[in-house]
Enzyme design. Sequence first.
Site, PDB file in Angstrom:
ATOM      1  N   HIS A  86      46.208  19.725 -16.772  1.00 50.68           N
ATOM      2  CA  HIS A  86      45.969  21.080 -17.263  1.00 50.68           C
ATOM      3  C   HIS A  86      44.516  21.451 -17.029  1.00 50.68           C
ATOM      4  O   HIS A  86      43.614  20.693 -17.353  1.00 50.68           O
ATOM      5  CB  HIS A  86      46.277  21.171 -18.765  1.00 50.68           C
ATOM      6  CG  HIS A  86      45.975  22.532 -19.322  1.00 50.68           C
ATOM      7  ND1 HIS A  86      46.842  23.592 -19.225  1.00 50.68           N
ATOM      8  CD2 HIS A  86      44.868  23.022 -19.934  1.00 50.68           C
ATOM      9  CE1 HIS A  86      46.296  24.667 -19.770  1.00 50.68           C
ATOM     10  NE2 HIS A  86      45.094  24.349 -20.205  1.00 50.68           N
ATOM     11  N   ARG A 172      46.358  36.269 -32.149  1.00 44.05           N
ATOM     12  CA  ARG A 172      44.952  35.861 -31.941  1.00 44.05           C
ATOM     13  C   ARG A 172      44.273  36.819 -30.971  1.00 44.05           C
ATOM     14  O   ARG A 172      43.124  37.208 -31.155  1.00 44.05           O
ATOM     15  CB  ARG A 172      44.901  34.442 -31.348  1.00 44.05           C
ATOM     16  CG  ARG A 172      45.201  33.353 -32.331  1.00 44.05           C
ATOM     17  CD  ARG A 172      45.545  32.061 -31.595  1.00 44.05           C
ATOM     18  NE  ARG A 172      44.458  31.611 -30.747  1.00 44.05           N
ATOM     19  CZ  ARG A 172      44.619  30.787 -29.702  1.00 44.05           C
ATOM     20  NH1 ARG A 172      45.808  30.325 -29.386  1.00 44.05           N
ATOM     21  NH2 ARG A 172      43.588  30.432 -28.992  1.00 44.05           N
TER      22      ARG A 172
HETATM   23  N1  URA Z   1      45.251  28.549 -22.862  1.00 44.42           N
HETATM   24  C1  URA Z   1      46.328  28.425 -23.693  1.00 44.42           C
HETATM   25  O1  URA Z   1      47.415  28.052 -23.272  1.00 44.42           O
HETATM   26  N2  URA Z   1      46.138  28.740 -24.984  1.00 44.42           N
HETATM   27  C2  URA Z   1      44.950  29.150 -25.494  1.00 44.42           C
HETATM   28  O2  URA Z   1      44.859  29.390 -26.684  1.00 44.42           O
HETATM   29  C3  URA Z   1      43.858  29.270 -24.621  1.00 44.42           C
HETATM   30  C4  URA Z   1      44.040  28.951 -23.309  1.00 44.42           C
END
Ligand code: URA
Length: 443
Positions: A86, A172
């Site tokens: 990732h 958020r």
């Molecule tokens: N990438 C994600 O998958 N979630 C986040 O909160 C920030 C970056």
Amino acid sequence: MTKTPNAKSIIAKKRDGGALDKGEIEAFVHGAVNGQVPDYQVTAWLMAVYFQGMTAEETAEFTRTMIGTGEFLPRVSEHPLPVDKHSTGGVGDKISFLVAPLVAAAGGIVPMISGRSLGHTGGTLDKLETIPGLRTNLSTAEFMSCVRQTGLCISGQSDQMVPADRLFYSLRDAASIVESIPLITASILSKKVAEGAGALVLDVKYGRGAFMPDRERARTLALSLTRTSALLGQRVRAYLTDMDRVLGRTAGNAIEIVESVRSLREGPDATSPDLRELTLALGAGMLELSGASVDDRSARRALTEAWTSGAGLQKLRSMVEWLGGDVATIDDLSRLPSSSHQLLVESPVEGVFAGLAARDVGDWITESGGGRLRTSDVIDPGIGVEVLVDVGEAIGRGEPALRLHLTSKPEDAAAMTARAARWIEVADRPRGPWVTETIDPEV
Ligand code: URA
């Protein structure tokens, strides 16, 4: 069904800096997803987490509970462990298109749930979808079949996978509290555990083109991610990497697929040094953590062999075919969307080429339509930037340094070229290394 949560008292406890227990976290998260807790209370709670943080155990429990709100996939193998990579996002970051097929060709199994572009950073799915016909909206069953049959799969998050993440992320975003270490940690890892990855390599980027430009803050995120991932039972390692300048020779959507396929076809020696170094470092970490290779040396050897022999390209071809993409594109890259207008930009300075200022390039791509400001924006896949010099090469004043790829005639080509000339950076010595620190979990 989980009992109705006492949302007010859970919010107050977090607001006052308390650590929530398993029962409170489960009640609140399930209540949020099934509508028992209204969005305004969920947002208030997220805001409390933003200011008060979470302990490592709370973050792990929160992540585990988020995963439990949807479908999660079993690991398709225990040896080697399925392994994912990732990246926290950057400009020109096409590592997934190299590392996933190379690791699969070297004996790894790679389930990879990826995301889309937002803001100045690019998105893996947007780039992959420039291959005609290719679809990334797989069901969980399709995703698993693709992994089992081809050894790798890059796909989007299905509606059934971690629904809590979609809800929390949208709240958020609306409340301007995306930037919270425990919330980012839970959001990223919930998907990485739910997809069935038993091992995980994290490319945590810092520098002007990164999601978190400050190196110390990126390091804090890396520590939180590795600790939580280990608490959730994954084998994990984070790499802190430099994202100050555009990675590789291209930034954009279709143009990054062109660079990736050419690299897999022509081998590591024909690949730009930054892309080659990161691919080998992250790929070796994946093979080692998964158990497919015994150490870094043999992992690098296996990756280089897969790269030079064309086995990596063959893996990419198999995945593209599985995803319904036009496989002929791999051999004939002119089938990809492309630009109708190009502008050549000359270097205004001389020295050792150090790269292009990543944030400025990312912003230009987004403004030009190649990226997204809102999740609903449609991207133009033909927009991009092509670098004509490798990092570390000497460049003279007035020499061609980059090409802008456009899909319509620019209103003021001279102003655009002058703007792009300011992205060019030179140094008095070659750049690198790109991996500046490796972080193993402290549990
Ligand atoms: N990438 C994600 O998958 N979630 C986040 O909160 C920030 C970056």
